[in-house]
Design an enzyme around this catalytic site. Structure first.
Site, PDB file in Angstrom:
ATOM      1  N   GLU A 316       0.847  -1.191   0.000  1.00  0.00           N
ATOM      2  CA  GLU A 316       0.000   0.000   0.000  1.00  0.00           C
ATOM      3  C   GLU A 316       0.889   1.249   0.000  1.00  0.00           C
ATOM      4  O   GLU A 316       1.912   1.298   0.671  1.00  0.00           O
ATOM      5  CB  GLU A 316      -0.878  -0.025   1.251  1.00  0.00           C
ATOM      6  CG  GLU A 316      -1.777   1.179   1.433  1.00  0.00           C
ATOM      7  CD  GLU A 316      -2.456   1.201   2.790  1.00  0.00           C
ATOM      8  OE1 GLU A 316      -3.539   1.821   2.914  1.00  0.00           O
ATOM      9  OE2 GLU A 316      -1.908   0.598   3.746  1.00  0.00           O
ATOM     10  N   LYS A 378      -9.892   0.142  -2.100  1.00  0.00           N
ATOM     11  CA  LYS A 378     -10.178  -0.213  -0.714  1.00  0.00           C
ATOM     12  C   LYS A 378     -11.630   0.104  -0.362  1.00  0.00           C
ATOM     13  O   LYS A 378     -12.102   1.227  -0.572  1.00  0.00           O
ATOM     14  CB  LYS A 378      -9.228   0.547   0.221  1.00  0.00           C
ATOM     15  CG  LYS A 378      -9.344   0.171   1.686  1.00  0.00           C
ATOM     16  CD  LYS A 378      -8.311   0.913   2.528  1.00  0.00           C
ATOM     17  CE  LYS A 378      -8.364   0.496   3.982  1.00  0.00           C
ATOM     18  NZ  LYS A 378      -7.368   1.208   4.816  1.00  0.00           N
ATOM     19  N   CYS A 429      -4.661  -3.210   4.037  1.00  0.00           N
ATOM     20  CA  CYS A 429      -4.388  -2.746   5.401  1.00  0.00           C
ATOM     21  C   CYS A 429      -5.425  -3.233   6.415  1.00  0.00           C
ATOM     22  O   CYS A 429      -5.618  -4.425   6.582  1.00  0.00           O
ATOM     23  CB  CYS A 429      -4.263  -1.222   5.410  1.00  0.00           C
ATOM     24  SG  CYS A 429      -3.366  -0.573   6.849  1.00  0.00           S
TER      25      CYS A 429
END
Length: 574
Positions: A316, A378, A429
């Site tokens: 990321e 995301k 994440c």
């Protein structure tokens, strides 16, 4: 001496009490009116005289925090559950609620202390919010402790508490689930049956059964020696044996690990120039780090020191500039992809194509010949970290929110991407903490999972270890190999059985190479989804409701002046 009514004053209220009870029941109503003030007085006394119990609950919270990485003393999670069960046993729901909060607050302060890089006010604020979910948990444990099978209902209530934290507010924050403290224990294989909720349930049930065994032993100890017998010891033995059986049950669960295929992957950790909130530094620095590490890998491949990878994984925020809009960023990624001769999964922040002022956190498949292709956005941006709820109102009060200049726009589809010969599931994440996001990715066809993450803000705080533990659990839950690739560490390769095969150190530039197993089959956990979690949570809540009704019914019967039909029951006479 006067024979008239006797007047007493308690606080602001004056109550006229006749010397003798009157048979018409008027005295009963006066006495009933005083019950709330008497209860308040008892609660005030309890708060002052039972402070050792509060201290014990707080110590149990600290022990629970130590069960999680970076300390990772997993058995403490069982003992903390047992402690709260013992402390709330036989208490009022209100006092149980207080004990739940007394455990929850220190637990979250220690668990989430990695947020101190943002500010200790953030640590305390989030900890208080999360500890509030332990208020109904404590109340429920106290109330259901009077029911038959109370250890079972207590374990269900732990699942219900996590169910709520996983969803509210702002999409939830499931950090600190009992399952995440038990990612390398005998309980872990249970995740393959019904996911993280079943692991939490098993840990909690073991703890409540240990509490039951402790209480039974205490009763036996207080029994006269002449009355002690094997029969009297059976309740303690039964609870202890059942707790041991639940602990060992995971060993009987088969975790599917056989590969249908394999793919050679290279995991690139480029590192950052500085940790903390300002890890980005000058533009292109982080991107150049990852390009440089990839070029060195290409040299090693040409010299025969490393295997040619089929897929290269970047973390990321590996590109600190939007590669669609900045030619220098695009050229740098092109150079790395062509040098290594394999597609790269690039993590980048990308300007939203239509919504001005928004940015997307993406994983982009970058082909060495054709450039950018498929991408994943995301789905669950972090509130107050990647977007600011009620920005206009809160920014006037919390100036620190200006450090989040643009809100992240959420994606709306699972991150299943064809990266070279592999169909990989991209999870970005904190999304690894959410059951539904990972499960939907596997159900959509992911043959292995990639966790792209950037932990540079929280380096050397314990947060990277906590997140890696979640990857270990997800591997077992779905029978998939999991690769965690981080900008500054910890990057790791996790086998489908949850074993960490390789890992990097924090704040180092490193490359991991591995042959990753790919699987097509689903575990039972992926098939049944959230059904077991809902069933366990509802069972706990129904038990809480039943206990509450029983308690209220018993209280109403004990109140002086309670009506029975058309008659009024008189209080006992003096």
């Amino acid at each position: 001496m006067s024979s008239g009514p006797e007047t007493t004053t308690a606080g602001r209220d004056s109550v006229v009490r006749p010397a003798f009870a009157r048979p018409d029941g008027a005295d009963s109503r006066a006495t009933a009116d005083r019950v709330p003030s008497r209860r308040a007085a008892r609660l005030a006394v309890a708060a002052g005289t039972h402070w050792p119990t509060t201290v014990l609950a707080a110590l149990a919270g600290l022990a629970l925090a130590a069960a999680f990485p970076p300390y990772a003393i997993a058995p403490l999670s069982v003992l903390a559950v047992a402690a709260l069960s013992l402390l709330t046993r036989g208490r009022s729901a209100r006092y149980g609620a207080w004990l739940g909060f007394a455990l929850g607050l220190p637990f979250f302060v220690v668990l989430l202390k990695w947020l101190h890089v943002i500010g200790w006010d953030a640590v305390i604020g989030l900890s208080v919010l999360q500890a509030l979910f332990f208020v109904p948990l404590g109340a429920g444990l106290a109330a259901t402790s009077r029911l038959p099978l109370w250890p079972l209902w207590g374990a269900c209530l732990w699942v219900a508490q996590e169910w709520a934290r996983d969803r509210i507010p702002f999409g939830g924050f499931p950090w600190g689930r009992l399952a995440f403290a038990n990612t390398s224990t005998a309980y872990t294989p249970l995740a393959a049956l019904a996911g993280a909720p079943l692991v939490t349930f098993a840990v909690a049930l073991t703890g409540t059964l240990l509490a039951a065994a402790t209480l039974a032993l205490h009763r036996l100890y207080r029994t006269e020696r002449s009355r002690r017998s094997l029969a009297a010891a059976r309740p303690a033995a039964a609870a202890a044996v059942l707790a041991a059986a639940i602990t060992l049950a995971g060993y009987a669960v088969p975790v599917p690990t056989a590969a249908d295929d394999t793919v050679a992957v290279a995991v690139v950790q480029g590192n950052v120039q500085q940790p903390g909130m300002d890890f980005l530094g000058r533009p292109m620095l982080i991107l150049n780090n990852h390009v440089e590490a990839t070029l060195e890998l290409a040299d090693d491949v040409r010299e025969g020191r490393a295997e040619q990878p089929d897929v290269v994984l970047w973390p990321e925020n590996a590109s600190d500039l939007d590669p669609y809009r900045h030619r220098e960023a695009r050229a740098a990624i092109d150079r790395a992809a062509r040098a290594i001769g394999a597609p790269i999964l690039v993590g980048a922040l990308v300007d939203h194509p239509t919504e001005e002022g928004y940015v997307e956190n993406q994983g982009i498949v970058w082909d060495p010949e054709s450039g950018p292709g498929e991408s994943y956005t995301k789905q669950h941006p972090v509130p107050f970290g990647e977007y600011v709820p009620f920005r206009e109102q809160l920014s006037k009060v919390i100036t620190r929110l200006e450090r989040v200049p643009r809100d992240f726009y959420p994606g709306d589809a699972p991150g299943v991407l064809d990266v070279g010969p592999a169909r990989l599931g991209d999870v970005i994440c904190f999304e690894v903490a959410y059951d539904g996001i990972v499960r939907d990715t596997v159900r959509s066809g992911a043959r292995a999972l990639v966790i792209q993450t950037n932990n540079a803000t929280y380096g050397h705080t314990g947060q990277p270890e906590q997140q890696l533990a979640m990857s270990e659990l997800r591997a077992v839950e779905h029978g998939r190999a999991v690769v965690t690739v981080a900008t500054s560490g910890i990057s790791a390769v996790v086998a489908p059985d949850g074993t960490v095969v390789q890992r990097t150190e924090e704040f180092t530039q490193d490359v991991l190479t591995a042959r990753l197993p790919l699987r097509d089959g689903r575990t039972l956990a992926a098939t049944v989804g959230a059904v077991p979690e809902w069933a366990l949570a509802i069972a706990g809540l129904l038990a809480f409701g039943t206990a509450h009704r029983i308690t209220r019914r018993g209280s109403s019967r004990s109140l002086p002046g309670r009506k029975e039909g058309n008659a009024v029951k008189e209080p006992p006479r003096a």
